[in-house]
Design an enzyme around this catalytic site. Structure first.
Site, PDB file in Angstrom:
ATOM      1  N   ASP A  18       0.856  -1.172   0.000  1.00 33.01           N
ATOM      2  CA  ASP A  18       0.000   0.000   0.000  1.00 33.01           C
ATOM      3  C   ASP A  18       0.894   1.225   0.000  1.00 33.01           C
ATOM      4  O   ASP A  18       2.102   1.135   0.265  1.00 33.01           O
ATOM      5  CB  ASP A  18      -0.903  -0.013   1.241  1.00 33.01           C
ATOM      6  CG  ASP A  18      -1.820   1.206   1.325  1.00 33.01           C
ATOM      7  OD1 ASP A  18      -2.492   1.488   0.310  1.00 33.01           O
ATOM      8  OD2 ASP A  18      -1.847   1.862   2.366  1.00 33.01           O
ATOM      9  N   SER A  19       0.289   2.384  -0.244  1.00 29.01           N
ATOM     10  CA  SER A  19       1.049   3.629  -0.204  1.00 29.01           C
ATOM     11  C   SER A  19       1.426   4.008   1.225  1.00 29.01           C
ATOM     12  O   SER A  19       2.201   4.944   1.424  1.00 29.01           O
ATOM     13  CB  SER A  19       0.238   4.761  -0.843  1.00 29.01           C
ATOM     14  OG  SER A  19      -0.984   4.933  -0.159  1.00 29.01           O
ATOM     15  N   GLY A  51      -2.415   9.596  -4.171  1.00 25.42           N
ATOM     16  CA  GLY A  51      -3.549  10.207  -4.866  1.00 25.42           C
ATOM     17  C   GLY A  51      -3.235  11.404  -5.728  1.00 25.42           C
ATOM     18  O   GLY A  51      -3.676  11.474  -6.885  1.00 25.42           O
ATOM     19  N   CYS A  81      -4.146  -0.863  -2.331  1.00 26.18           N
ATOM     20  CA  CYS A  81      -4.248   0.590  -2.449  1.00 26.18           C
ATOM     21  C   CYS A  81      -5.108   0.878  -3.669  1.00 26.18           C
ATOM     22  O   CYS A  81      -4.829   0.358  -4.760  1.00 26.18           O
ATOM     23  CB  CYS A  81      -2.860   1.205  -2.618  1.00 26.18           C
ATOM     24  SG  CYS A  81      -2.837   2.956  -3.058  1.00 26.18           S
ATOM     25  N   ASN A  82      -6.156   1.657  -3.484  1.00 25.19           N
ATOM     26  CA  ASN A  82      -7.076   1.925  -4.592  1.00 25.19           C
ATOM     27  C   ASN A  82      -6.407   2.713  -5.706  1.00 25.19           C
ATOM     28  O   ASN A  82      -6.585   2.406  -6.888  1.00 25.19           O
ATOM     29  CB  ASN A  82      -8.290   2.679  -4.057  1.00 25.19           C
ATOM     30  CG  ASN A  82      -9.182   1.796  -3.211  1.00 25.19           C
ATOM     31  OD1 ASN A  82     -10.067   1.127  -3.724  1.00 25.19           O
ATOM     32  ND2 ASN A  82      -8.945   1.783  -1.911  1.00 25.19           N
ATOM     33  N   GLU A 160      -6.235   7.545  11.115  1.00 23.01           N
ATOM     34  CA  GLU A 160      -4.894   7.482  11.701  1.00 23.01           C
ATOM     35  C   GLU A 160      -4.850   8.212  13.037  1.00 23.01           C
ATOM     36  O   GLU A 160      -4.261   7.723  14.009  1.00 23.01           O
ATOM     37  CB  GLU A 160      -3.871   8.048  10.722  1.00 23.01           C
ATOM     38  CG  GLU A 160      -3.750   7.216   9.457  1.00 23.01           C
ATOM     39  CD  GLU A 160      -2.507   7.544   8.635  1.00 23.01           C
ATOM     40  OE1 GLU A 160      -1.726   8.412   9.068  1.00 23.01           O
ATOM     41  OE2 GLU A 160      -2.335   6.921   7.567  1.00 23.01           O
ATOM     42  N   CYS A 209     -11.474   3.076   0.221  1.00 23.90           N
ATOM     43  CA  CYS A 209     -10.100   3.340   0.648  1.00 23.90           C
ATOM     44  C   CYS A 209      -9.802   2.354   1.753  1.00 23.90           C
ATOM     45  O   CYS A 209     -10.666   2.086   2.603  1.00 23.90           O
ATOM     46  CB  CYS A 209      -9.938   4.776   1.139  1.00 23.90           C
ATOM     47  SG  CYS A 209      -8.336   5.129   1.902  1.00 23.90           S
ATOM     48  N   THR A 210      -8.604   1.793   1.774  1.00 26.52           N
ATOM     49  CA  THR A 210      -8.314   0.739   2.741  1.00 26.52           C
ATOM     50  C   THR A 210      -8.194   1.248   4.167  1.00 26.52           C
ATOM     51  O   THR A 210      -8.140   0.452   5.099  1.00 26.52           O
ATOM     52  CB  THR A 210      -7.042  -0.033   2.327  1.00 26.52           C
ATOM     53  OG1 THR A 210      -5.996   0.896   2.019  1.00 26.52           O
ATOM     54  CG2 THR A 210      -7.320  -0.904   1.115  1.00 26.52           C
ATOM     55  N   HIS A 211      -8.177   2.571   4.366  1.00 23.82           N
ATOM     56  CA  HIS A 211      -8.272   3.113   5.722  1.00 23.82           C
ATOM     57  C   HIS A 211      -9.703   3.014   6.272  1.00 23.82           C
ATOM     58  O   HIS A 211      -9.908   2.955   7.486  1.00 23.82           O
ATOM     59  CB  HIS A 211      -7.882   4.600   5.749  1.00 23.82           C
ATOM     60  CG  HIS A 211      -6.420   4.867   5.860  1.00 23.82           C
ATOM     61  ND1 HIS A 211      -5.570   4.805   4.778  1.00 23.82           N
ATOM     62  CD2 HIS A 211      -5.645   5.207   6.921  1.00 23.82           C
ATOM     63  CE1 HIS A 211      -4.349   5.117   5.169  1.00 23.82           C
ATOM     64  NE2 HIS A 211      -4.365   5.363   6.462  1.00 23.82           N
TER      65      HIS A 211
END
Length: 297
Positions: A18-19, A51, A81-82, A160, A209-211
């Protein structure tokens, strides 16, 4: 066990990248669904966020990180990551000798199958929304579905920050099941983002979004119980399971998995603490990686 899976098993790890930190939700979903599988996770925090970057540049990052993961003898790669999925998945699938999957198509397919009124919402980062990746993927499955996409970039910050705030005993008590502490102002931001989607009468919402699975309780509380939330993390883990089964490449029964996590960010201890909270288990092996600068040509 044979690495090629010809005896029915393959104990090599699954590569996930992922980023930054968000892809840890995909790693968590994989650990839950496939507890005997080993993982090598790569978080490119030094170059996060992806992004705002040009898609060609992100594609080069994808090629570079996939090459790095193959150096760790992975049997499969998950682009968690999208933005990276939209920019580099097809190229990676053509180039690399192992299966490469992204997070967009699994989530889009689940949403298309879940909706009853054919009105689907998508929340994601600005880059993912502008790429139309989810809209295109959902409409490819069912052209009659209307997709309403909204950029919700502050959800990354909230996820986060909420995890970092949930480190004390009081905050732990107040946190939801994902151990993300939700302040009142977070709810206000969520309502501002999500109220327009509620007015569109969506019955399904893709967490693009993976968050965002970390904020499932917050998001679900705002959009309401009638709206089905689709997690790209859970759906991607389901796809990985199916692919490995078809290829006879699952780890052997009783395998004791080994997980390793790497970041390009400078603070490995913060990465370890953050990751341990997302994974709900200690991140035993965490290391720093320096990648060479990618050529712009």
């Amino acid at each position: 066990m044979r690495a090629d899976g010809l005896d029915g098993y393959d104990n090599r790890p699954i590569g996930v990248f992922d980023s930054g930190y968000g892809g840890l939700t995909v790693a968590r979903a994989l650990q839950k669904r496939l507890p005997e599988e080993s993982l090598v996770y790569f978080g490119d925090s030094a170059r996060c966020p992806y992004g705002p970057r040009d898609q060609a540049e992100v594609d080069r990052f994808v090629q570079q990180i996939c090459t790095w993961l193959l150096g760790h003898d992975v049997k499969m790669i998950v682009i968690a990551c999208n933005t990276a999925t939209a920019a580099g998945l097809a190229h990676a699938q053509r180039v690399f000798p192992v299966p490469v999957v992204g997070v967009v198509e699994p989530g889009a397919r689940a949403a298309a199958h879940a909706t009853l009124n054919r009105r689907v919402g998508v929340i994601a980062t600005k880059g993912t929304v502008e790429s139309n990746a989810y809209s295109d993927a959902i409409r490819h499955i069912d052209a009659g579905i209307t997709v309403f996409s909204t950029a919700t970039p502050r959800f990354v910050e909230i996820a986060e920050l909420g995890l970092k705030m949930a480190e004390g005993p009081i905050e732990d008590y107040l946190s939801d099941a994902s151990k993300v502490y939700i302040r009142p102002e977070f709810e206000e931001i969520a309502r501002e983002y999500l109220e327009p989607l509620r007015r569109c009468e969506i019955d399904t919402l893709v967490l693009g979004c993976t968050h965002y699975p970390l904020l499932k309780a917050l998001i679900g509380g705002v959009v309401g119980r009638p709206v089905t939330l689709v997690s790209s993390a859970d759906e991607t883990a389901r796809d990985v399971d199916h692919i490995l089964r078809r290829r006879h490449s699952l780890a052997c029964p009783g395998n004791v998995p080994a997980h390793a996590f790497f970041t390009t960010g400078p603070d490995v201890e913060e990465f370890r603490r953050f990751g341990s909270r997302v994974l709900s288990r200690p991140m035993d092996v965490a290391g720093h990686v320096e990648l060479p600068t990618v050529s712009v040509n």
